[in-house]
Design a protein around this motif. Structure first.
Motif, short mmCIF file in Angstrom:
data_model
loop_
_atom_site.label_atom_id
_atom_site.label_comp_id
_atom_site.label_asym_id
_atom_site.label_seq_id
_atom_site.Cartn_x
_atom_site.Cartn_y
_atom_site.Cartn_z
N ALA A 326 77.20 68.66 -22.92
CA ALA A 326 78.08 68.55 -24.09
C ALA A 326 77.29 68.49 -25.39
N LEU A 327 76.02 68.06 -25.30
CA LEU A 327 75.16 68.00 -26.47
C LEU A 327 74.24 69.22 -26.57
N ASN A 328 74.50 70.20 -25.69
CA ASN A 328 73.73 71.45 -25.68
C ASN A 328 72.26 71.23 -25.31
N ASN A 329 71.98 70.16 -24.55
CA ASN A 329 70.63 69.92 -24.05
C ASN A 329 70.51 70.66 -22.71
N LYS A 330 70.30 71.95 -22.78
CA LYS A 330 70.44 72.80 -21.60
C LYS A 330 69.42 72.49 -20.51
N ASN A 331 68.16 72.29 -20.87
CA ASN A 331 67.15 72.02 -19.85
C ASN A 331 67.42 70.68 -19.16
N ALA A 332 67.76 69.66 -19.95
CA ALA A 332 68.08 68.35 -19.37
C ALA A 332 69.33 68.44 -18.51
N MET A 333 70.30 69.22 -18.97
CA MET A 333 71.52 69.38 -18.18
C MET A 333 71.20 69.97 -16.82
N LEU A 334 70.43 71.06 -16.78
CA LEU A 334 70.08 71.71 -15.53
C LEU A 334 69.31 70.77 -14.63
N GLY A 335 68.34 70.05 -15.19
CA GLY A 335 67.54 69.14 -14.38
C GLY A 335 68.35 68.00 -13.81
N ASP A 336 69.19 67.37 -14.63
CA ASP A 336 70.01 66.26 -14.14
C ASP A 336 70.98 66.72 -13.06
N LEU A 337 71.56 67.90 -13.27
CA LEU A 337 72.48 68.43 -12.25
C LEU A 337 71.76 68.73 -10.95
N LEU A 338 70.55 69.29 -11.04
CA LEU A 338 69.79 69.57 -9.82
C LEU A 338 69.45 68.29 -9.06
N VAL A 339 69.01 67.27 -9.80
CA VAL A 339 68.70 65.99 -9.15
C VAL A 339 69.96 65.43 -8.46
N GLY A 340 71.07 65.46 -9.18
CA GLY A 340 72.32 64.95 -8.61
C GLY A 340 72.76 65.72 -7.39
N GLN A 341 72.73 67.06 -7.47
CA GLN A 341 73.16 67.88 -6.33
C GLN A 341 72.22 67.70 -5.14
N ALA A 342 70.92 67.55 -5.42
CA ALA A 342 69.97 67.34 -4.32
C ALA A 342 70.27 66.04 -3.58
N LEU A 343 70.61 64.99 -4.34
CA LEU A 343 70.94 63.72 -3.71
C LEU A 343 72.28 63.77 -3.00
N GLU A 344 73.22 64.54 -3.55
CA GLU A 344 74.56 64.62 -2.96
C GLU A 344 74.58 65.48 -1.70
N SER A 345 73.94 66.65 -1.76
CA SER A 345 74.10 67.59 -0.65
C SER A 345 72.82 68.29 -0.22
N GLY A 346 71.68 67.87 -0.77
CA GLY A 346 70.42 68.50 -0.39
C GLY A 346 69.95 68.08 1.00
N MET A 347 68.90 68.75 1.46
CA MET A 347 68.33 68.46 2.78
C MET A 347 67.15 67.50 2.62
N GLU A 411 56.96 73.38 -12.21
CA GLU A 411 57.83 72.27 -12.56
C GLU A 411 58.95 72.75 -13.47
N LEU A 412 60.18 72.49 -13.06
CA LEU A 412 61.34 72.88 -13.84
C LEU A 412 61.83 71.73 -14.72
N TYR A 413 61.70 70.50 -14.20
CA TYR A 413 62.22 69.35 -14.94
C TYR A 413 61.58 68.07 -14.42
N ALA A 414 61.21 67.21 -15.34
CA ALA A 414 60.70 65.87 -15.00
C ALA A 414 61.68 64.85 -15.55
N LYS A 415 62.12 63.93 -14.72
CA LYS A 415 63.19 62.99 -15.09
C LYS A 415 62.70 61.56 -14.97
N LYS A 416 63.10 60.74 -15.96
CA LYS A 416 62.78 59.32 -15.96
C LYS A 416 64.07 58.51 -15.76
N PHE A 417 63.92 57.39 -15.06
CA PHE A 417 65.03 56.46 -14.89
C PHE A 417 64.45 55.08 -14.60
N GLU A 418 65.31 54.09 -14.48
CA GLU A 418 64.84 52.73 -14.22
C GLU A 418 64.17 52.66 -12.84
#
Length: 438
Positions: A326-347, A411-418
């Motif tokens: 929604a903020l047009n942060n396209k690279n972050a959007m793609l990376g966050d979605l990939l991380v989420g999808q990997a956790l939801e339905s990845g192998m 590397e496509l995306y590096a993500k930080k979290f708690e």
């Protein structure tokens, strides 16, 4: 309940003997009453009153005969007259009124129970009929005992079950006004309001796909009930959270109040969050709600906090990705979605394969560099998108990092979290080791 008819001062035999001399209609009425000939009893007691209009006992017996004939208004008026004329029988009047109150109240409860059973069985028409019977008898009960909060609360609840929400609210307000400072009553009334709000909320959710107007009315009722309950206990966070959800739902059905209702929902959610900063339901709702209000920065902030509370929930990363988009942060959007999808339905892949994956990327690959710098990750997931592209995601949970790699190791995306704390080691019995363990 066993009926107890009390006669003040004189014994029954003495009263009958005295009445026979002074007022034969009173004595005759009592004989008819004992034989359950209540119409004849009423007729004789009325004659007794006509003959001696200052005889409080005659009024009491007339009231009892009328109560047996299901004439509560007449009975209540004559009970009042009896106590006024003959104060020495005032307690007997109270006891007899209480008896007829209990008789009607218990009958109302029986009808109410039957109605709820029929409703559970899907017999709406039968349930409505029994609810109306319950309402009739609860109303008769309060004629005998108008200061009974229990009966009035049942009247309010029955109005609600009949879909008369405005009437229900009016009655509940009346109950509160009876004893506004009664803490015990207010606790009960708070639970009644909350329960009615929950019921209206659930019914509205069921109705909104087929009956929008009916759902709107129910949501409005739920909102009123929750607001009344909050007035009695503003610290009930479950209630505040439910009220926010109702306001949000109602905003979709009421365009004239959409902004007002969504602002109210956001305010309630934020109130809950102030006391429960790790409430994931509230964080998720706030992110989506603020997104719908066009507050995209706030939506991303709530989504980021949501991920930090529980980084292992794939859906939370997906929500964060949508907020990035929604903020047009396209690279972050793609990376966050990939991380989420990997956790939801990845192998899931054993972390021991990290070295082989790194080597396959080649000597200059990002994945090999990462392996050399940080070592084996704690979790590996492989995800294929709908176009057939494959991605490898390495998770370093205790460091608060995730890395997404393309098939060539770039590397496509590096993500930080708690950071996620390591789980305590488990004993053979399944319990955690540490101080206090057995």
């Amino acid at each position: 309940m066993k009926r107890t008819l009390r006669i003040a001062a004189l014994g029954l035999a003495a009263v009958l003997a005295f009445a026979a001399c002074s007022n034969p209609h009173l004595a005759g009425g009592k004989l008819h009453f004992d034989q359950k000939r209540f119409e004849k009893a009423e007729e004789n007691f009325q004659l007794a009153v006509d003959k001696d209009p200052k005889n409080g006992e005659a009024y009491m017996w007339l009231a009892m005969a009328q109560a047996e004939l299901d004439k509560p208004e007449e009975a209540a008026a004559n009970f009042d007259k009896a106590a006024e004329l003959t104060p020495r029988i005032a307690q007997d009047v109270v006891d007899n009124r209480d008896h007829y109150y209990a008789d009607r109240y218990n009958s109302g409860q029986t009808y109410d129970k039957n109605a709820k059973g029929l409703k559970e069985d899907g017999d709406e028409a039968g349930a409505e009929k029994e609810f109306r019977n319950a309402l009739r008898d609860f109303k008769k009960a309060v004629i005998y005992k108008s200061d009974s909060p229990q009966a009035w609360m049942n009247i309010g609840a029955t109005y609600f079950n009949l879909g008369k929400i405005d009437s229900a609210l009016t009655v509940f307000d009346q109950v509160h006004s009876m004893a506004p400072d009664d803490d015990d009553l207010n606790v009960v009334l708070h639970e009644v309001y909350k329960s009615q709000g929950n019921q209206a909320f659930n019914q509205a959710l069921e109705a909104k796909s087929t009956d929008k107007e009916g759902a709107k009315k129910l949501f409005e009722g739920a909102l009123s009930f929750y607001s009344q309950a909050a007035g009695l206990d503003p610290n009930d966070l479950d209630l505040t959270q439910n009220r926010a959800a109702v306001a949000w739902e109602l905003s979709d059905l009421d365009d004239t109040r959409k902004d007002e209702l969504r602002a109210s929902a956001a305010s309630d959610y934020e109130h809950v969050l102030a006391s429960e900063p790790k409430n994931t339901d509230v964080l998720q709702n706030l992110s989506m709600l603020e997104s719908g209000r066009g507050n995209n920065e706030a939506a991303l902030d709530y989504a980021t906090r949501l991920v930090d509370v529980d980084p292992k929930q794939g859906m939370f990363h997906i929500i964060q990705g949508r907020a990035q988009g929604a903020l047009n942060n396209k690279n972050a959007m793609l990376g966050d979605l990939l991380v989420g999808q990997a956790l939801e339905s990845g192998m899931d892949v054993p972390p021991s394969q990290a070295r082989a994956q790194a080597d396959a990327g080649g000597p200059k690959s990002d994945i090999l560099r990462q392996y050399r710098e940080a070592g084996e990750p704690e979790q590996i997931r492989i995800y294929k998108d709908s176009g057939g592209s494959q991605y490898t995601i390495w998770f370093y949970w205790t460091r608060g990092r995730a890395y997404c790699y393309q098939e060539d190791g770039k590397e496509l995306y590096a993500k930080k979290f708690e950071k996620v704390e390591e789980a305590e080691p488990m004993t053979e019995e399944g319990g955690s080791e540490g101080p206090g363990g057995n």
